[in-house]
Design a protein around this motif. Structure first.
Motif, short mmCIF file in Angstrom:
data_model
loop_
_atom_site.label_atom_id
_atom_site.label_comp_id
_atom_site.label_asym_id
_atom_site.label_seq_id
_atom_site.Cartn_x
_atom_site.Cartn_y
_atom_site.Cartn_z
N LEU A 7 29.59 53.35 38.59
CA LEU A 7 29.78 53.88 37.25
C LEU A 7 30.66 52.97 36.40
CD1 LEU A 7 30.26 57.69 38.00
CD2 LEU A 7 28.23 56.58 37.08
N PHE A 8 31.70 52.43 37.01
CA PHE A 8 32.55 51.51 36.26
C PHE A 8 31.83 50.18 36.01
CE2 PHE A 8 35.93 54.16 38.31
CZ PHE A 8 36.27 54.81 37.14
N GLN A 9 30.96 49.80 36.95
CA GLN A 9 30.15 48.60 36.74
C GLN A 9 29.20 48.79 35.55
OE1 GLN A 9 28.24 47.09 40.34
NE2 GLN A 9 29.85 47.98 41.59
N VAL A 10 28.67 50.01 35.42
CA VAL A 10 27.76 50.30 34.30
C VAL A 10 28.50 50.13 32.98
CG1 VAL A 10 26.51 52.16 33.14
CG2 VAL A 10 26.20 51.81 35.60
N VAL A 11 29.74 50.67 32.91
CA VAL A 11 30.53 50.53 31.69
C VAL A 11 30.77 49.05 31.39
CG1 VAL A 11 32.75 51.03 30.61
CG2 VAL A 11 31.63 52.79 31.98
N CYS A 12 31.18 48.29 32.43
CA CYS A 12 31.44 46.86 32.26
C CYS A 12 30.18 46.12 31.81
CB CYS A 12 31.96 46.29 33.57
SG CYS A 12 32.24 44.51 33.55
N ASP A 64 44.64 51.38 38.01
CA ASP A 64 43.89 51.12 39.25
C ASP A 64 42.45 50.75 38.95
OD1 ASP A 64 46.14 51.67 40.71
OD2 ASP A 64 45.57 53.74 41.21
N ILE A 65 41.86 51.42 37.94
CA ILE A 65 40.47 51.13 37.57
C ILE A 65 40.33 49.69 37.13
CG2 ILE A 65 38.69 51.61 35.84
CD1 ILE A 65 39.69 54.55 35.93
N LEU A 66 41.21 49.25 36.24
CA LEU A 66 41.12 47.88 35.73
C LEU A 66 41.34 46.87 36.85
CD1 LEU A 66 40.65 46.18 33.23
CD2 LEU A 66 43.11 46.18 32.83
N ASN A 67 42.33 47.14 37.74
CA ASN A 67 42.59 46.22 38.85
C ASN A 67 41.39 46.15 39.79
OD1 ASN A 67 45.14 45.51 37.99
ND2 ASN A 67 46.13 47.22 39.05
N ALA A 68 40.76 47.32 40.03
CA ALA A 68 39.60 47.33 40.92
C ALA A 68 38.46 46.51 40.35
CB ALA A 68 39.14 48.77 41.16
N ILE A 69 38.25 46.62 39.03
CA ILE A 69 37.18 45.84 38.39
C ILE A 69 37.49 44.35 38.50
CG2 ILE A 69 36.09 45.33 36.17
CD1 ILE A 69 36.36 48.29 35.50
N LYS A 70 38.77 43.98 38.35
CA LYS A 70 39.16 42.58 38.45
C LYS A 70 38.93 42.04 39.87
CE LYS A 70 42.79 42.54 34.92
NZ LYS A 70 44.25 42.47 34.68
N GLU A 71 39.30 42.88 40.88
CA GLU A 71 39.31 42.40 42.26
C GLU A 71 37.95 42.43 42.94
OE1 GLU A 71 42.17 44.96 44.01
OE2 GLU A 71 43.89 44.06 42.92
N ARG A 72 36.99 43.18 42.38
CA ARG A 72 35.71 43.34 43.08
C ARG A 72 34.64 42.42 42.51
NH1 ARG A 72 34.45 49.61 43.75
NH2 ARG A 72 32.64 48.70 44.73
N GLY A 73 35.07 41.26 42.10
CA GLY A 73 34.13 40.30 41.53
C GLY A 73 33.07 39.85 42.50
N GLU A 74 33.37 39.94 43.81
CA GLU A 74 32.37 39.50 44.78
C GLU A 74 31.18 40.44 44.87
OE1 GLU A 74 35.19 42.24 46.94
OE2 GLU A 74 35.35 40.56 45.51
N GLU A 75 31.33 41.67 44.37
CA GLU A 75 30.24 42.64 44.46
C GLU A 75 29.29 42.56 43.27
OE1 GLU A 75 31.23 46.60 45.39
OE2 GLU A 75 32.74 46.07 46.86
N PHE A 76 29.78 42.05 42.15
CA PHE A 76 28.91 41.91 40.99
C PHE A 76 29.47 40.80 40.12
CE2 PHE A 76 31.62 44.01 37.81
CZ PHE A 76 32.51 44.66 38.64
N ALA A 77 28.69 40.33 39.18
CA ALA A 77 29.16 39.26 38.32
C ALA A 77 30.43 39.67 37.62
CB ALA A 77 28.08 38.92 37.28
N GLY A 78 31.51 38.95 37.85
CA GLY A 78 32.82 39.33 37.32
C GLY A 78 32.83 39.36 35.81
N PRO A 79 33.53 40.33 35.21
CA PRO A 79 33.58 40.42 33.76
C PRO A 79 34.38 39.28 33.16
CG PRO A 79 35.07 42.02 34.75
CD PRO A 79 34.28 41.40 35.88
N THR A 80 34.03 38.88 31.97
CA THR A 80 34.75 37.82 31.27
C THR A 80 36.10 38.37 30.80
OG1 THR A 80 33.85 38.44 29.14
CG2 THR A 80 32.57 36.86 30.46
N PRO A 81 37.08 37.49 30.47
CA PRO A 81 38.35 37.98 29.96
C PRO A 81 38.20 38.87 28.73
CG PRO A 81 38.52 35.65 30.52
CD PRO A 81 37.08 36.03 30.68
N ALA A 82 37.23 38.54 27.86
CA ALA A 82 37.02 39.35 26.66
C ALA A 82 36.59 40.77 27.04
CB ALA A 82 35.96 38.71 25.76
#
Length: 297
Positions: free
Chosen positions: A6-11, A79-97
């Protein structure tokens, strides 16, 4: 795993702006039906992701939306933001923007700017929950049936299209089109007695631009108070106009409309704040205070 998706969908939507259900299904390795279920889940959580049908349509995240912080604690949002930052190996990591946009979405320090808390006096115990219902109706363009405290306290039944929420010094207001009366109205949230979400959607429309009201007539008001009262005075008057007198008292000189709102604010400040001028305001304040005393003695 679904919470992470779900957080990946938002990203994903923050980065791309718009996508089709088929494209998202391929991206996340799920069915189209699952994509639509995820969209419904996010909508139920208050995140305005919506689907547009027809040519050029797709699934979108409303631009400029900030998630109501009442849904998550500050620690959970971090925690949500940190998880999105740290789980780059599972999906294409979000850009800084995009990370910055996510920080704003969840009102983290990087994008902190607005908090809506209606738990104070003047609002019903469940005002925060009602605010989110109204907010969702505005975002999703859904009609509503309400009971509203009209002039003299008489309840009004209104069928309306909620168009916009706005906040100003007097509180929160809803700009809406009342279908029964065929007119646009601005309604105080504190006077909404009941809110019943409707089942019908409506085509977005704009609230008519209001003609600028002529500036109200003002009077120079002079207040004097001890330093320990300064924080309370700053909350309702312009603190830059406060100066210190030789006798140690603080003094405020400000041009304001002399109306019920001003008198209510002065009564709320209590006897610690003295009205030095004008005399007419001081006399009216004393009269109102005597009425309150007589009613409660």
């Amino acid at each position: 795993m679904r919470k992470g998706r779900l957080f990946q969908v938002v990203c994903y939507l923050l980065e791309r702006g718009q996508s089709t259900a088929a494209q998202m299904a391929g991206e996340f390795g799920v069915s189209v039906r699952t994509v639509y279920r995820d969209v419904e889940t996010l909508n139920a959580a208050g995140i305005p992701i919506y689907a547009e049908t027809g040519r050029g349509g797709g699934i979108c995240l409303m631009k400029g939306f900030v998630m109501d912080r009442a849904l998550l604690s500050k620690e959970e949002r971090g925690d949500i933001l940190n998880a999105i930052k740290e789980r780059g190996e599972e999906f294409a990591g979000p850009t800084p923007a995009v990370l910055s946009e996510i920080a704003e979405l969840f009102q983290l320090p990087a994008g902190e700017g607005l908090e809506v808390d209606l738990s104070g006096e003047g609002y019903a115990a469940k005002a925060g929950e009602r605010f989110r219902l109204i907010q969702r109706a505005v975002i999703q363009h859904h009609c509503a049936d309400i009971t509203y405290a009209g002039p003299g306290g008489e309840p009004e039944k209104l069928d309306l299209m909620p168009l916009k929420l706005c906040c100003r010094a007097g509180g929160w207001y809803l700009k809406a089109y009342c279908t029964g009366a065929g007119e646009y109205r601005e309604l105080s949230l504190s006077r909404i007695i009941k809110w019943k979400p409707g089942v019908d959607a409506f085509e977005p429309r704009s609230f008519p631009e209001e003609r600028p009201a002529p500036p109200p007539e003002t009077t120079r008001v002079i207040l004097r108070f001890p330093r320990e009262m300064a924080d309370r005075v700053y909350e309702v008057f312009d603190g830059t106009l406060i100066s210190q007198r030789k006798d140690g008292l603080l003094e405020l000189r400000q041009d304001v409309p002399v109306e019920d709102r001003l008198i209510g604010r002065l009564l709320a400040l209590g006897p610690g704040v003295k009205v030095a001028a004008p005399a007419s305001l001081r006399e009216e304040l004393a009269r109102r205070a005597r009425e309150i005393y007589e009613a409660h003695k």
